[in-house]
Design an enzyme around this catalytic site. Sequence first.
Site, PDB file in Angstrom:
ATOM      1  N   GLU A  17       0.817  -1.215   0.000  1.00 24.89           N
ATOM      2  CA  GLU A  17       0.000   0.000   0.000  1.00 24.89           C
ATOM      3  C   GLU A  17       0.857   1.276   0.000  1.00 24.89           C
ATOM      4  O   GLU A  17       1.835   1.380   0.747  1.00 24.89           O
ATOM      5  CB  GLU A  17      -0.854  -0.058   1.266  1.00 24.89           C
ATOM      6  CG  GLU A  17      -1.957   0.923   1.407  1.00 24.89           C
ATOM      7  CD  GLU A  17      -2.827   0.622   2.623  1.00 24.89           C
ATOM      8  OE1 GLU A  17      -3.852   1.295   2.762  1.00 24.89           O
ATOM      9  OE2 GLU A  17      -2.478  -0.273   3.439  1.00 24.89           O
ATOM     10  N   LYS A  47      -9.099   3.336  -2.740  1.00 24.18           N
ATOM     11  CA  LYS A  47      -9.643   2.579  -1.614  1.00 24.18           C
ATOM     12  C   LYS A  47     -11.021   3.101  -1.212  1.00 24.18           C
ATOM     13  O   LYS A  47     -11.189   4.279  -0.898  1.00 24.18           O
ATOM     14  CB  LYS A  47      -8.656   2.699  -0.447  1.00 24.18           C
ATOM     15  CG  LYS A  47      -8.961   1.867   0.767  1.00 24.18           C
ATOM     16  CD  LYS A  47      -7.807   2.039   1.760  1.00 24.18           C
ATOM     17  CE  LYS A  47      -7.955   1.193   2.987  1.00 24.18           C
ATOM     18  NZ  LYS A  47      -6.791   1.376   3.887  1.00 24.18           N
ATOM     19  N   CYS A  62      -6.039  -3.065   1.499  1.00 20.35           N
ATOM     20  CA  CYS A  62      -5.997  -3.218   2.956  1.00 20.35           C
ATOM     21  C   CYS A  62      -7.374  -3.424   3.588  1.00 20.35           C
ATOM     22  O   CYS A  62      -7.954  -4.480   3.468  1.00 20.35           O
ATOM     23  CB  CYS A  62      -5.232  -2.037   3.569  1.00 20.35           C
ATOM     24  SG  CYS A  62      -4.615  -2.342   5.240  1.00 20.35           S
TER      25      CYS A  62
END
Length: 198
Positions: free
Chosen positions: A43, A111, A144
């Site tokens: 990430e 995200k 994530c």
Amino acid sequence: MNFRIAVLQMRSAGRDWARNVETITARLREAAGKGADILLLPECFINGYILPAENADALPENSIPLARVCASARETGVGVVATALTQGKARPQNSAFVVSKDGDVLMKYSKVHTCDFSDEACLESGNAFRVCDFHGIRLGVMICYDREYPESARLLMLEGAEIILVPNDCMTMRPRVQALSTRAYENMVGVVMANPNG
């Protein structure tokens, strides 16, 4: 058909994007030597997962670092999931770019499930899960915390993802790894995660 994914398991050099791009280029060369099709980064690797951050700290989509990563992909013939904090409308986004073996950006994903209860409260969430065609393989990306929601992988599978790539940067506890196995099993897809070592 064999599809080989190289996974980078290391910390970036924070906001030193030039050094991070050098690392990516070196790892792309190594991946090419081992016959990999794509390299998955942890990430926010290009400019560091350093929060809080503001839009001024983030990369525009037409940034020099991303252009250099694309050029390295083209030179080595290995695709890459390039990750960075990118400029959003008002605040930074946690993003991943799927770059082809030809160095073309096939997809940008930001995200969706940001951790608004912690440092990521400074970020702007993405608004959709996306899938792209990577040289005949349908790839999806979730970043994530996205992996903790069954709907993330489900939406990617429904969009046709065969493999879901997961850039990550957090402590990998057993339940988190088991959750990824569950996402793979319940959706009949491959799931691969990159996480910094340590």
